[in-house]
Design an enzyme around this catalytic site. Structure first.
Site, short mmCIF file in Angstrom:
data_model
loop_
_atom_site.label_atom_id
_atom_site.label_comp_id
_atom_site.label_asym_id
_atom_site.label_seq_id
_atom_site.Cartn_x
_atom_site.Cartn_y
_atom_site.Cartn_z
N ASN A 1 0.85 -1.19 0.00
CA ASN A 1 0.00 0.00 0.00
C ASN A 1 0.88 1.23 0.00
O ASN A 1 2.11 1.13 0.06
CB ASN A 1 -0.95 -0.03 1.20
CG ASN A 1 -0.18 0.00 2.49
OD1 ASN A 1 0.53 0.95 2.79
ND2 ASN A 1 -0.30 -1.07 3.27
N LYS B 1 8.65 -16.82 -10.77
CA LYS B 1 7.89 -15.72 -11.33
C LYS B 1 6.66 -16.23 -12.09
O LYS B 1 6.77 -17.14 -12.91
CB LYS B 1 8.82 -14.94 -12.28
CG LYS B 1 8.30 -13.59 -12.65
CD LYS B 1 9.35 -12.84 -13.47
CE LYS B 1 8.68 -11.68 -14.17
NZ LYS B 1 9.54 -11.05 -15.14
N ASP C 1 -3.81 -9.38 13.39
CA ASP C 1 -3.89 -7.96 13.78
C ASP C 1 -2.88 -7.75 14.90
O ASP C 1 -3.10 -8.16 16.05
CB ASP C 1 -5.31 -7.62 14.23
CG ASP C 1 -5.47 -6.12 14.44
OD1 ASP C 1 -4.58 -5.49 15.05
OD2 ASP C 1 -6.49 -5.56 13.99
N PHE D 1 -3.77 3.76 15.11
CA PHE D 1 -4.09 4.81 14.14
C PHE D 1 -5.34 4.40 13.37
O PHE D 1 -5.56 3.21 13.12
CB PHE D 1 -2.92 5.02 13.16
CG PHE D 1 -1.94 6.04 13.67
CD1 PHE D 1 -1.16 5.77 14.78
CD2 PHE D 1 -1.83 7.27 13.05
CE1 PHE D 1 -0.28 6.72 15.28
CE2 PHE D 1 -0.94 8.23 13.53
CZ PHE D 1 -0.16 7.96 14.65
N LYS E 1 -12.84 1.53 17.04
CA LYS E 1 -11.56 0.81 16.99
C LYS E 1 -10.88 0.81 18.35
O LYS E 1 -10.32 -0.18 18.80
CB LYS E 1 -10.66 1.52 15.96
CG LYS E 1 -9.74 0.60 15.21
CD LYS E 1 -9.16 1.30 14.00
CE LYS E 1 -10.12 1.28 12.82
NZ LYS E 1 -9.51 1.77 11.59
O1 C5P Z 1 -8.41 -2.23 12.05
P1 C5P Z 1 -7.55 -1.25 11.32
O2 C5P Z 1 -6.58 -1.88 10.36
O3 C5P Z 1 -8.29 -0.10 10.72
O4 C5P Z 1 -6.68 -0.59 12.52
C1 C5P Z 1 -5.62 0.25 12.28
C2 C5P Z 1 -4.66 0.16 13.42
O5 C5P Z 1 -4.33 -1.19 13.71
C3 C5P Z 1 -3.33 0.81 13.09
O6 C5P Z 1 -2.82 1.30 14.30
C4 C5P Z 1 -2.51 -0.36 12.55
O7 C5P Z 1 -1.12 -0.14 12.69
C5 C5P Z 1 -2.97 -1.51 13.40
N1 C5P Z 1 -2.97 -2.81 12.70
C6 C5P Z 1 -2.09 -3.81 13.10
N2 C5P Z 1 -2.12 -5.02 12.46
C7 C5P Z 1 -2.95 -5.27 11.44
C8 C5P Z 1 -3.86 -4.27 11.03
C9 C5P Z 1 -3.84 -3.05 11.67
O8 C5P Z 1 -1.29 -3.59 14.00
N3 C5P Z 1 -2.95 -6.45 10.86
#
Ligand code: C5P
Length: 400
Positions: free
Chosen positions: A210, A289, A306, A323, A337
């Site tokens: 991203n 590839k 997560d 964030f 969140k």
């Molecule tokens: O749930 P969402 O992805 O919107 O939440 C964003 C927050 O969760 C950010 O602080 C991001 O760094 C963290 N995050 C994480 N691991 C993931 C997805 C999000 O630590 N797999």
């Protein structure tokens, strides 16, 4: 950036080839709002002339103890009165020796002795001069006298030798000077951050990622280090320089970021998840590839862990900060969140306010309410977030 707005810095320049870097440092300080008074020794002027510093500072350069511009004839005292700091860069071996023994036989050494502001020195010399027991003794003495020694760095020297003794680069001196002048509310605390994007390999040359630049996470790591914390930064693939004093662990994928964060988390006081972690990864990355030819390709994706939720759920969880970059209903999503992931703080921003840029406009959500920070460059926003984290750590966060 206006880090030095309203501040006056006295910059001492002694006789070393690294004096050319002092000219660049002056430029950075002036750009950041500082007034810079340069005190140039006779040997320093052999390397860079007063005209250069005068042009860069827009102020006359000070070179003599007996300068008649001070009405009272006391340049050696008056120059540091009201100054934010006195930095000697470059500081030669000879100058360090003078300082360690309290000699005051020219304007700069007298200024150092008569100062009433913090004194910092940036040594610059040949590696053998640096390693010499006399120099090392002097440096120990200077440190115990409360003088901050910046560097020196290791590397190639003007004499062609390689070793310790190179003066830090101007940008490094700028950062170290700024950090040295900050309060240290995070001293003794450990902070772990994730930053940047992740890269989920599809085959040896392609992947899903991203557009996160990593700038906000790196600015936060820097602000935490400036506030005195011991900082570990787990960074996805970005091309940003590591902030001074920060331990950096580079990773590519979300799984690697997860493992690095989990390994580092015990003993941390704060975890700040700034990374834009890919929610999914290809179930099977191709070993070779993927060749074109098929009319379509189907990718099977599986969910990534997560990281933030997992850290926050641990029995030894540090204070957790997340964030939330949203395109609408910021308050609802950010607050949702915070509660769902059991976070002390969520930093929310609307993506239409800009991603990847140098500025940011954020709102902080904690259990006492929401707080908007003024739009500013990411360094300034990071410092505002750190102040809020300090209040949460100290339990002093009330409506402010
Ligand atoms: O749930 P969402 O992805 O919107 O939440 C964003 C927050 O969760 C950010 O602080 C991001 O760094 C963290 N995050 C994480 N691991 C993931 C997805 C999000 O630590 N797999």
């Amino acid at each position: 950036m206006n880090e030095f707005l309203g501040k006056r810095i006295v910059l001492g320049v002694t006789g070393g080839v690294a004096a050319y870097k002092a000219a660049e440092l002056v430029r950075l300080l002036v750009k950041a709002g500082a007034e810079v008074d340069v005190a140039l020794t006779a040997a320093g002027a052999q390397f860079v002339g007063a005209a250069t510093f005068q042009a860069l500072t827009g102020r006359r350069v000070w070179q003599a103890l007996w300068d008649e511009r001070m009405d009272n004839g006391m340049a050696h005292i008056d120059l540091t009165r009201g100054a934010t700091a006195l930095l000697v860069a470059p500081a030669t071996a000879d100058f360090l020796a003078k300082l360690a023994h309290g000699f005051a036989d020219d304007l700069l050494s007298t200024l150092c002795l008569a100062r009433d502001c913090p004194l910092l020195v940036a040594p610059a010399m040949n590696r053998q001069m640096w390693e010499n027991p006399a120099t090392q003794r002097n440096v120990v003495q200077l440190r115990s006298d409360g003088i901050k020694v910046l560097g020196p760095a290791h590397g190639e020297q003007a004499c062609g030798e390689v070793g310790d003794g190179r003066m830090l680069e101007a940008a490094e001196l700028f950062d170290d000077l700024y950090a040295a002048l900050q309060a240290k509310p995070l001293a003794g605390r450990r902070v772990l951050l994730t930053a940047g994007p992740t890269f989920e390999a599809l085959d040896p040359v392609r992947g899903l990622t991203n557009s996160s630049s990593g700038k906000m996470g790196f600015a936060l790591a820097r602000a935490c280090a400036e506030a005195g914390a011991e900082v570990t930064l787990v960074a996805g693939p970005v091309t940003l320089a590591t902030p001074r004093g920060v331990r950096r662990v580079d990773v590519q994928s979300a799984l690697q970021m997860h493992d690095a964060a989990m390994q580092a988390v015990p003993g941390q006081d704060v975890f700040i998840a700034v990374a834009a972690v890919a929610d999914y990864r290809p179930r099977n990355a191709a070993e070779h590839k993927i060749k074109k030819g098929s009319a379509s390709v189907t990718l099977e994706l599986e969910a990534n862990p997560d990281i933030l939720a997992e850290v926050a759920a641990r029995p030894d969880a540090p204070l957790c900060v997340g964030f939330a970059a949203e395109s609408r209903d910021l308050g609802t999503y950010a607050e949702g969140k915070r509660i769902a992931k059991k976070l002390a703080l969520v930093v929310g921003n609307l993506v239409q306010d800009g991603l990847g840029g140098d500025t940011n406009s954020v709102t902080l959500f904690d259990e006492t309410g929401s707080y908007g920070l003024p739009p500013a460059d990411k360094s300034e926003v990071a410092r505002g977030i750190v102040k809020h984290i300090v209040r949460l750590l100290e339990g002093t966060n009330e409506q402010h």
